[in-house]
Design a protein around this motif. Sequence first.
Motif, PDB file in Angstrom:
ATOM      1  N   GLU A 197       0.829  -1.214   0.000  1.00 10.52           N
ATOM      2  CA  GLU A 197       0.000   0.000   0.000  1.00 10.52           C
ATOM      3  C   GLU A 197       0.858   1.257   0.000  1.00 10.52           C
ATOM      4  O   GLU A 197       0.579   2.216  -0.723  1.00 10.52           O
ATOM      5  CB  GLU A 197      -0.920  -0.002   1.222  1.00 10.52           C
ATOM      6  CG  GLU A 197      -1.987  -1.079   1.194  1.00 10.52           C
ATOM      7  CD  GLU A 197      -2.812  -1.114   2.464  1.00 10.52           C
ATOM      8  OE1 GLU A 197      -2.533  -0.283   3.360  1.00 10.52           O
ATOM      9  OE2 GLU A 197      -3.714  -1.967   2.574  1.00 10.52           O
ATOM     10  N   ASP A 198       1.929   1.250   0.798  1.00 13.91           N
ATOM     11  CA  ASP A 198       2.771   2.440   0.947  1.00 13.91           C
ATOM     12  C   ASP A 198       3.728   2.626  -0.219  1.00 13.91           C
ATOM     13  O   ASP A 198       4.063   3.762  -0.595  1.00 13.91           O
ATOM     14  CB  ASP A 198       3.572   2.369   2.252  1.00 13.91           C
ATOM     15  CG  ASP A 198       2.689   2.411   3.487  1.00 13.91           C
ATOM     16  OD1 ASP A 198       1.522   2.846   3.362  1.00 13.91           O
ATOM     17  OD2 ASP A 198       3.157   1.993   4.560  1.00 13.91           O
ATOM     18  N   VAL A 199       4.215   1.501  -0.776  1.00 10.46           N
ATOM     19  CA  VAL A 199       5.212   1.544  -1.857  1.00 10.46           C
ATOM     20  C   VAL A 199       4.715   0.639  -2.992  1.00 10.46           C
ATOM     21  O   VAL A 199       5.129  -0.516  -3.106  1.00 10.46           O
ATOM     22  CB  VAL A 199       6.605   1.076  -1.360  1.00 10.46           C
ATOM     23  CG1 VAL A 199       7.676   1.365  -2.413  1.00 10.46           C
ATOM     24  CG2 VAL A 199       6.967   1.723  -0.038  1.00 10.46           C
ATOM     25  N   PRO A 200       3.814   1.132  -3.828  1.00  9.94           N
ATOM     26  CA  PRO A 200       3.193   0.273  -4.848  1.00  9.94           C
ATOM     27  C   PRO A 200       4.181  -0.378  -5.810  1.00  9.94           C
ATOM     28  O   PRO A 200       3.909  -1.477  -6.314  1.00  9.94           O
ATOM     29  CB  PRO A 200       2.256   1.240  -5.592  1.00  9.94           C
ATOM     30  CG  PRO A 200       1.959   2.323  -4.602  1.00  9.94           C
ATOM     31  CD  PRO A 200       3.204   2.474  -3.798  1.00  9.94           C
ATOM     32  N   CYS A 201       5.336   0.254  -6.042  1.00 12.09           N
ATOM     33  CA  CYS A 201       6.310  -0.341  -6.963  1.00 12.09           C
ATOM     34  C   CYS A 201       6.855  -1.666  -6.436  1.00 12.09           C
ATOM     35  O   CYS A 201       7.428  -2.455  -7.203  1.00 12.09           O
ATOM     36  CB  CYS A 201       7.453   0.623  -7.244  1.00 12.09           C
ATOM     37  SG  CYS A 201       8.412   1.120  -5.793  1.00 12.09           S
ATOM     38  N   SER A 202       6.671  -1.941  -5.140  1.00 13.22           N
ATOM     39  CA  SER A 202       7.160  -3.193  -4.567  1.00 13.22           C
ATOM     40  C   SER A 202       6.327  -4.392  -5.012  1.00 13.22           C
ATOM     41  O   SER A 202       6.724  -5.532  -4.771  1.00 13.22           O
ATOM     42  CB  SER A 202       7.175  -3.122  -3.046  1.00 13.22           C
ATOM     43  OG  SER A 202       5.866  -2.960  -2.521  1.00 13.22           O
ATOM     44  N   LYS A 203       5.205  -4.162  -5.682  1.00  8.58           N
ATOM     45  CA  LYS A 203       4.376  -5.264  -6.177  1.00  8.58           C
ATOM     46  C   LYS A 203       4.932  -5.884  -7.458  1.00  8.58           C
ATOM     47  O   LYS A 203       4.510  -6.980  -7.840  1.00  8.58           O
ATOM     48  CB  LYS A 203       2.949  -4.777  -6.457  1.00  8.58           C
ATOM     49  CG  LYS A 203       2.138  -4.437  -5.229  1.00  8.58           C
ATOM     50  CD  LYS A 203       0.710  -4.094  -5.632  1.00  8.58           C
ATOM     51  CE  LYS A 203      -0.162  -3.808  -4.433  1.00  8.58           C
ATOM     52  NZ  LYS A 203      -1.569  -3.532  -4.838  1.00  8.58           N
ATOM     53  N   LYS A 204       5.848  -5.202  -8.112  1.00 10.31           N
ATOM     54  CA  LYS A 204       6.383  -5.715  -9.370  1.00 10.31           C
ATOM     55  C   LYS A 204       7.444  -6.781  -9.116  1.00 10.31           C
ATOM     56  O   LYS A 204       8.277  -6.655  -8.215  1.00 10.31           O
ATOM     57  CB  LYS A 204       7.008  -4.570 -10.178  1.00 10.31           C
ATOM     58  CG  LYS A 204       6.028  -3.490 -10.623  1.00 10.31           C
ATOM     59  CD  LYS A 204       5.166  -3.972 -11.761  1.00 10.31           C
ATOM     60  CE  LYS A 204       4.326  -2.837 -12.329  1.00 10.31           C
ATOM     61  NZ  LYS A 204       5.130  -1.845 -13.075  1.00 10.31           N
ATOM     62  N   VAL A 205       7.405  -7.846  -9.922  1.00  4.32           N
ATOM     63  CA  VAL A 205       8.448  -8.863  -9.849  1.00  4.32           C
ATOM     64  C   VAL A 205       9.734  -8.297 -10.442  1.00  4.32           C
ATOM     65  O   VAL A 205       9.717  -7.691 -11.515  1.00  4.32           O
ATOM     66  CB  VAL A 205       8.028 -10.140 -10.591  1.00  4.32           C
ATOM     67  CG1 VAL A 205       9.165 -11.147 -10.628  1.00  4.32           C
ATOM     68  CG2 VAL A 205       6.808 -10.759  -9.920  1.00  4.32           C
ATOM     69  N   ALA A 206      10.835  -8.504  -9.751  1.00  2.00           N
ATOM     70  CA  ALA A 206      12.095  -7.890 -10.136  1.00  2.00           C
ATOM     71  C   ALA A 206      13.122  -8.869 -10.681  1.00  2.00           C
ATOM     72  O   ALA A 206      13.897  -8.521 -11.580  1.00  2.00           O
ATOM     73  CB  ALA A 206      12.704  -7.158  -8.937  1.00  2.00           C
ATOM     74  N   GLU A 207      13.158 -10.087 -10.135  1.00  2.00           N
ATOM     75  CA  GLU A 207      14.323 -10.952 -10.384  1.00  2.00           C
ATOM     76  C   GLU A 207      13.966 -12.422 -10.203  1.00  2.00           C
ATOM     77  O   GLU A 207      13.164 -12.778  -9.341  1.00  2.00           O
ATOM     78  CB  GLU A 207      15.434 -10.581  -9.391  1.00  2.00           C
ATOM     79  CG  GLU A 207      16.643 -11.500  -9.366  1.00  2.00           C
ATOM     80  CD  GLU A 207      17.503 -11.317  -8.126  1.00  2.00           C
ATOM     81  OE1 GLU A 207      18.462 -12.089  -7.963  1.00  2.00           O
ATOM     82  OE2 GLU A 207      17.201 -10.422  -7.309  1.00  2.00           O
ATOM     83  N   PHE A 208      14.585 -13.246 -11.026  1.00  2.00           N
ATOM     84  CA  PHE A 208      14.677 -14.680 -10.782  1.00  2.00           C
ATOM     85  C   PHE A 208      16.151 -15.018 -10.611  1.00  2.00           C
ATOM     86  O   PHE A 208      16.986 -14.598 -11.417  1.00  2.00           O
ATOM     87  CB  PHE A 208      14.113 -15.477 -11.962  1.00  2.00           C
ATOM     88  CG  PHE A 208      14.538 -16.928 -11.976  1.00  2.00           C
ATOM     89  CD1 PHE A 208      14.027 -17.829 -11.056  1.00  2.00           C
ATOM     90  CD2 PHE A 208      15.470 -17.387 -12.897  1.00  2.00           C
ATOM     91  CE1 PHE A 208      14.417 -19.157 -11.061  1.00  2.00           C
ATOM     92  CE2 PHE A 208      15.867 -18.725 -12.925  1.00  2.00           C
ATOM     93  CZ  PHE A 208      15.341 -19.608 -12.003  1.00  2.00           C
ATOM     94  N   GLY A 209      16.481 -15.764  -9.564  1.00  2.00           N
ATOM     95  CA  GLY A 209      17.854 -16.197  -9.345  1.00  2.00           C
ATOM     96  C   GLY A 209      17.909 -17.678  -9.044  1.00  2.00           C
ATOM     97  O   GLY A 209      16.955 -18.261  -8.494  1.00  2.00           O
ATOM     98  N   PHE A 210      19.035 -18.294  -9.387  1.00  2.64           N
ATOM     99  CA  PHE A 210      19.224 -19.742  -9.254  1.00  2.64           C
ATOM    100  C   PHE A 210      20.501 -19.962  -8.459  1.00  2.64           C
ATOM    101  O   PHE A 210      21.600 -19.602  -8.903  1.00  2.64           O
ATOM    102  CB  PHE A 210      19.345 -20.336 -10.661  1.00  2.64           C
ATOM    103  CG  PHE A 210      19.362 -21.833 -10.737  1.00  2.64           C
ATOM    104  CD1 PHE A 210      18.282 -22.525 -11.247  1.00  2.64           C
ATOM    105  CD2 PHE A 210      20.472 -22.572 -10.316  1.00  2.64           C
ATOM    106  CE1 PHE A 210      18.298 -23.919 -11.353  1.00  2.64           C
ATOM    107  CE2 PHE A 210      20.501 -23.952 -10.402  1.00  2.64           C
ATOM    108  CZ  PHE A 210      19.412 -24.630 -10.925  1.00  2.64           C
ATOM    109  N   GLY A 211      20.395 -20.518  -7.240  1.00  6.82           N
ATOM    110  CA  GLY A 211      21.552 -20.691  -6.368  1.00  6.82           C
ATOM    111  C   GLY A 211      22.562 -21.694  -6.904  1.00  6.82           C
ATOM    112  O   GLY A 211      22.181 -22.775  -7.370  1.00  6.82           O
TER     113      GLY A 211
END
Length: 319
Positions: free
Chosen positions: A232-246
């Motif tokens: 609610e406070d930071v709507p941009c945090s809803k976007k998927v940013a990254e896929f990583g593979f350990g």
Amino acid sequence: MSLVDGARTIVNQCLNVQDGEEVLVVNDGNDADLIDALFEVLDDRDVEATYIEYEEPENHGEEPPEKVAEAMKEADVVIAPTIKSLSHTNARKEANKAGTRVATLPTVSKEIWNSSLQADYDEVKRITEKVYDLLEDADEVRIETPSGTDLRFDVEIDTYHNDTGILHEAGAFGNLPAGEPNGYPANMEGTLVFDHFPFSPDAKKVEIRDSKVVALENKEGATTSELEKAFEDVPCSKKVAEFGFGTNPEATIIGNTLQDEKVLGTIHVALGDNCSYVPEGDDRRNPCDIHWDSVCEKPTVWFDDKKILDEGEPVFLEE
């Protein structure tokens, strides 16, 4: 095992610091013993080194003070064993553009320093590059976990980086301890269950459509969660940013994302800032003061129809 051993790994193997180079160590209040170990190694090498400490930001991915950002651009090498991550900041990116080699170690602890940080990074590099090569030949990734994660997304290999821990070239960047190829998961769809998501222990899972969170379910008994408030406070945090593979065989799950996301046999999905992967001018680019990683345990992963992990077992290494 001495903290100096981990410092030698950073200075000598990972960053290959040369005589005459200027090293900047930055910190926002993390363990002073780690800083002392770094300077013991740097002093023994007679390397010119500067230390700047600044106030801890509120979130991972927030910009450091301007004096820190400027100093990062002027150094040959930056080592950042901070509490909050500089990995996805403009300060780090601009330093790389200026030719600075940057190693970030957000939330690093003595436990990590004395374990996965001291992996054989030639082996980490070999495994990481093998996964990248397999991704390069794939169009789609599918992920399922025993806890209920069920995701698919398209591979855009131009957005991917290899975090091998070997940072010898001008402008190189990596996260230490290292061990992951990572990039932007285009057109992600499905369910992400939070196996290891330290930011919000009350959040259970999210539904994702077109690489954006569209619904959130909290754990039983929790009417709201920190994550719900953050959305609610930071709507941009809803976007998927990254896929990583350990890809680090020395890393184990300890409840610290810095190490957990590097564990061979895990994958992770991040929310928030994706500017390390999506270039300027792309309308999917999502500048955000937040970058949160969720580690999935025991995933079964397919690159197209090829099984790569089988409930966390790296079957791709058996070939």
